[in-house]
Design an enzyme around this catalytic site. Sequence first.
Site, PDB file in Angstrom:
ATOM      1  N   TYR A   5      -2.836  -2.214 -10.699  1.00 29.37           N
ATOM      2  CA  TYR A   5      -2.864  -2.036  -9.248  1.00 29.37           C
ATOM      3  C   TYR A   5      -1.951  -3.045  -8.551  1.00 29.37           C
ATOM      4  O   TYR A   5      -1.148  -2.695  -7.681  1.00 29.37           O
ATOM      5  CB  TYR A   5      -4.311  -2.152  -8.758  1.00 29.37           C
ATOM      6  CG  TYR A   5      -4.441  -2.098  -7.265  1.00 29.37           C
ATOM      7  CD1 TYR A   5      -4.163  -0.933  -6.564  1.00 29.37           C
ATOM      8  CD2 TYR A   5      -4.848  -3.223  -6.544  1.00 29.37           C
ATOM      9  CE1 TYR A   5      -4.272  -0.892  -5.187  1.00 29.37           C
ATOM     10  CE2 TYR A   5      -4.972  -3.185  -5.169  1.00 29.37           C
ATOM     11  CZ  TYR A   5      -4.682  -2.012  -4.490  1.00 29.37           C
ATOM     12  OH  TYR A   5      -4.787  -1.982  -3.118  1.00 29.37           O
TER      13      TYR A   5
ATOM     14  N   LYS B  17       0.684   3.320  -3.041  1.00 30.36           N
ATOM     15  CA  LYS B  17      -0.443   4.211  -3.347  1.00 30.36           C
ATOM     16  C   LYS B  17      -0.027   5.677  -3.362  1.00 30.36           C
ATOM     17  O   LYS B  17      -0.649   6.491  -4.052  1.00 30.36           O
ATOM     18  CB  LYS B  17      -1.562   3.995  -2.318  1.00 30.36           C
ATOM     19  CG  LYS B  17      -2.256   2.662  -2.494  1.00 30.36           C
ATOM     20  CD  LYS B  17      -3.127   2.300  -1.305  1.00 30.36           C
ATOM     21  CE  LYS B  17      -3.770   0.932  -1.549  1.00 30.36           C
ATOM     22  NZ  LYS B  17      -4.378   0.373  -0.336  1.00 30.36           N
TER      23      LYS B  17
ATOM     24  N   SER C 133       0.802  -1.239   0.000  1.00 30.17           N
ATOM     25  CA  SER C 133       0.000   0.000   0.000  1.00 30.17           C
ATOM     26  C   SER C 133       0.827   1.276   0.000  1.00 30.17           C
ATOM     27  O   SER C 133       0.300   2.354  -0.317  1.00 30.17           O
ATOM     28  CB  SER C 133      -0.934   0.030   1.201  1.00 30.17           C
ATOM     29  OG  SER C 133      -1.982  -0.881   1.008  1.00 30.17           O
TER      30      SER C 133
ATOM     31  N   VAL D 215       1.263  -3.670   3.894  1.00 33.94           N
ATOM     32  CA  VAL D 215       1.333  -4.970   4.557  1.00 33.94           C
ATOM     33  C   VAL D 215       2.627  -5.715   4.274  1.00 33.94           C
ATOM     34  O   VAL D 215       2.856  -6.801   4.819  1.00 33.94           O
ATOM     35  CB  VAL D 215       0.124  -5.878   4.231  1.00 33.94           C
ATOM     36  CG1 VAL D 215      -1.167  -5.271   4.766  1.00 33.94           C
ATOM     37  CG2 VAL D 215       0.035  -6.142   2.748  1.00 33.94           C
TER      38      VAL D 215
ATOM     39  N   TYR E 295      -4.275   2.946   7.849  1.00 35.16           N
ATOM     40  CA  TYR E 295      -5.460   2.097   8.002  1.00 35.16           C
ATOM     41  C   TYR E 295      -6.315   2.593   9.173  1.00 35.16           C
ATOM     42  O   TYR E 295      -6.396   3.798   9.414  1.00 35.16           O
ATOM     43  CB  TYR E 295      -5.056   0.619   8.193  1.00 35.16           C
ATOM     44  CG  TYR E 295      -4.196   0.082   7.092  1.00 35.16           C
ATOM     45  CD1 TYR E 295      -4.674  -0.050   5.798  1.00 35.16           C
ATOM     46  CD2 TYR E 295      -2.875  -0.277   7.344  1.00 35.16           C
ATOM     47  CE1 TYR E 295      -3.870  -0.550   4.782  1.00 35.16           C
ATOM     48  CE2 TYR E 295      -2.065  -0.789   6.340  1.00 35.16           C
ATOM     49  CZ  TYR E 295      -2.573  -0.918   5.053  1.00 35.16           C
ATOM     50  OH  TYR E 295      -1.776  -1.417   4.068  1.00 35.16           O
TER      51      TYR E 295
END
Lengths: 308, 308, 308, 308
Positions: free
Chosen positions: A192, A70, A67, A262, A244
């Site tokens: 992605y 991103k 992540s 993660v 998160y």
Amino acid sequence: MKQPHAITSILQQLLQQSQPLYREGKVANYIPALANVAPEQAAIAVATIDGQLHTAGAADTAFSLQSVSKVFGLVMAMNRLGDDLWHRVNMEPSGLPFNSIVQLEWEKGIPRNPVINAGAIVVSDVLVSHYSASKNAFLTFIRRLANNEHIYADQAVYLSELEHGNRNAALAYLMKSFGNIEAEVPQVLAHYFHQCATSMNCQQLATSLLFLANRGVQPHNNEQVCSRRDAHRVNAILSTSGMYDQSGEFAFKVGLPAKSGVGGAIVAIVPQFGVITAWSPALNKFGNSVVGMKLISLFAEELGLSLF
Amino acid sequence: MKQPHAITSILQQLLQQSQPLYREGKVANYIPALANVAPEQAAIAVATIDGQLHTAGAADTAFSLQSVSKVFGLVMAMNRLGDDLWHRVNMEPSGLPFNSIVQLEWEKGIPRNPVINAGAIVVSDVLVSHYSASKNAFLTFIRRLANNEHIYADQAVYLSELEHGNRNAALAYLMKSFGNIEAEVPQVLAHYFHQCATSMNCQQLATSLLFLANRGVQPHNNEQVCSRRDAHRVNAILSTSGMYDQSGEFAFKVGLPAKSGVGGAIVAIVPQFGVITAWSPALNKFGNSVVGMKLISLFAEELGLSLF
Amino acid sequence: MKQPHAITSILQQLLQQSQPLYREGKVANYIPALANVAPEQAAIAVATIDGQLHTAGAADTAFSLQSVSKVFGLVMAMNRLGDDLWHRVNMEPSGLPFNSIVQLEWEKGIPRNPVINAGAIVVSDVLVSHYSASKNAFLTFIRRLANNEHIYADQAVYLSELEHGNRNAALAYLMKSFGNIEAEVPQVLAHYFHQCATSMNCQQLATSLLFLANRGVQPHNNEQVCSRRDAHRVNAILSTSGMYDQSGEFAFKVGLPAKSGVGGAIVAIVPQFGVITAWSPALNKFGNSVVGMKLISLFAEELGLSLF
Amino acid sequence: MKQPHAITSILQQLLQQSQPLYREGKVANYIPALANVAPEQAAIAVATIDGQLHTAGAADTAFSLQSVSKVFGLVMAMNRLGDDLWHRVNMEPSGLPFNSIVQLEWEKGIPRNPVINAGAIVVSDVLVSHYSASKNAFLTFIRRLANNEHIYADQAVYLSELEHGNRNAALAYLMKSFGNIEAEVPQVLAHYFHQCATSMNCQQLATSLLFLANRGVQPHNNEQVCSRRDAHRVNAILSTSGMYDQSGEFAFKVGLPAKSGVGGAIVAIVPQFGVITAWSPALNKFGNSVVGMKLISLFAEELGLSLF
């Protein structure tokens, strides 16, 4: 501010202090390629906008960005689409984890923000739709930022993600049913997952994001990566939504914009100062690296870096 | 930093610039006592930790604090309960507005954070349970912070709130069914509505919260109102959750911890610098003052105050 | 019970009575192939277990079964999987329409019942996994029940559904992420949409479902299509969940197990008596045929057919 | 239909057969007054519209009606308000249990149906608003139906409910905030809990509801308790929603309109035949009596009573 050599010695000390926490976390196991990473590893790197780089631990061991990727995708999409991006994704914190899907339903396919999965899938759609070869464009962007031609996407991780990507497929098709995905879903997901599979080490990661601490300008080559305003905006989003469902607690304890993945990486932006990256594969129940959180919060406290 | 007289003239200029927006908002109308406030009013005040106070507009016109009062209640409860408070309320952003109730259900009566209604009701329960006369204790606390004995709670607003408080009663009884309200619900709601009905003006409000910009120390009397750590924490919570469902956008555009109320007030904390308060009764669809938002965002931009 | 010719004349009369309602509904428009159907058409057919068939209106005009096809698929899956089916799908009413997705989330990929879309997708997965050519097997099953070799799936509707099936794809991938879909999602959806695209007329449909009114035995050939117990069960499910979010109201007003589809068909089972089918393309806001509902409720009232 | 003496002997046999299940359930423990009931008790009674009464077990031991009382309240409110009742409460199944509150939010304070708590609270509000002494009116109604002047509300249960009624208070205040409760909430809840605390035995309960199996007419005195249409409607609602989140399964297995309560009672209506009541205090996870469910489902199967 502490002296340079003082910083390195602080980092080493914090690393020792944090190692007992290795066993409090659990390595991500939703895909085999991540589950096989040895848990008892850690690194921390601090890159400053004036060109210093301090590290401790396995700072040149590569890990999967997951992540954290991103952030890069978001900057690319902001550059490409400008403010139109914000018609397709909001900039609000997302609240309860179980909302990821019901929220999309309630808000007619508009994700809460670009750093939850649904939002990053919209960002991927923007990249797929605006670049003829979006996976390459993404790698090229990161390589330039990190000033390193050897950054790549781990094929085993990529294929493993593709195979276990049903939940993200559900998000993507739901958004497509609301008209918020333009390209074909499999292509969007491929981008992605490829992006998530990017492999970097702590040094590279810290260096590559310095522009966010420096009003959009990458120090090593003075390139204006994004506008000053957009650098602020990315930091603002990371500050409310980057960790998160522990984002509020992280703001509370550390007080810096940050993003975790993660794969065990965490990156924290210290405006006007630099970037801290930490990595250790074992995660807490929120999906954040246990040792990584500890390292960054101790370091931020030691140097008084909280924005608040 | 600009010169003092420069600041005042900036404030006056911004006020003029913002007045055309009066008609874009709508005065809160859920209780008659608020609905009667004339919409075309505005004020801005800036108090600095070094003792300056700059204002423009109706800076000594009193308004109803409403949700801004949650900041004071939170500090009092943190002082009283210490870290135990965080077993009864979380510190995460709350996401979608419709979640207020389903979230309580899902998380077994633990509110997402102390500045949404459910969280402020838990805070009120703490105050009711720990003070023999919690309404007075609240007023005493604010008066000391503002260094002004004339601050009071508006009885008409208070009674009007009590009469229209069914939704907050629903939240309170739901939390009580989960064991997260100790006192009797009517008493807790009475405190909560009384607190919301506190009447202050922009000058008083800016002065009274300076300790949050000053590591917990109130400048005018050097009192340590709360620990440095707790001052950081309050700012962190306001930064992710203080502006209702526009908190992310406010971080994005302004980049400061802030809290707004449906009385039309907004307060923004600038760590190490001071406090900005703005007031204008007409609200946007999120419940934030239209002119207040504009005033604070223009001022923060003008002075480059964003934390990011 | 009325005399046979009396029934036909009742049907004709009810049809005349219901035609003014044509304009109160709206033809399904989510796919072009359905949107083109002329709204001012209607038919009703009553097949009895003792071999009578009564009709009025366009009873041999074919329409798209859409969700009515779920009844046939369910019977096939019950026959194939036995009680194991009920580990993969529940048998409870589904409540609010917005729940379709949040419910799957909450109940870990187990749909509430087999006649909502998610449940019918699980049923399709069972068929795809247990038949080498499930689309053919489905048609063969219906043709045998209707005693008619000419029933087919409309290719234009099928392709149109496939193209606009993103929402169903989201449901399917979400369930797959919970391990409740065995086959590949595109194959499951292909079966599902093919099944929905089955084209039948009111006479055929009424005849083909007689076994549900006759303890599992199809009257025309005495075949035991399913066990008596399973016939009861299908009726029970239709009775609580067959009419979308108007199931309760239908039980209230008509009191018969029934299933409707957005092609404008409704089928109602009268245990020990027969099957009523009605068709008219214009739908109310719940997705049920306006004229179809009227025809069936008037007929059931006229003959006193409510089970309650 | 079996002979009368045959029915009694069937009931005795089923009772013996079901007793091993006593330990599979758990007595309701949310209020002390219910938690003290001895678990190893059971009774079944069958009253027929032609005047027979068959029982086995402790058929004259009184128990707390709890949610079974909602049936009586509903009939009273239908009689008082006519079709206007259905503007204030829907008639659809309620779906997931966690929805009780989010559903009220989504549907602006209109409960899904009158036999979930929220719906029964609206019904209580109707009774409180239309009777000068609604608690007495309720008891009078039941006494007349049961032809027994000694039915009463258990004060210990009533007071215990009042004390533990926070969740129902939450529902009531939420509905009041939407304008769907007219009277004062404490008064409405007092009626509701008083109604729930009604004490009856299996014989009385079976006899008192015969009108629902007899088109609205109470056989013992030929009184038209409600219209034929309303009797159908009540049965329809019980059939989709009477057994909590096991309503679908009950329709599936038993196929009769029924209502259960956490006091351990279940009542099932057999149109044109009679009423079955069963009681045994130990409940399954849905809140339905384990032995009661078993008794009624075995009896319905034995006599072939399923409506489907």
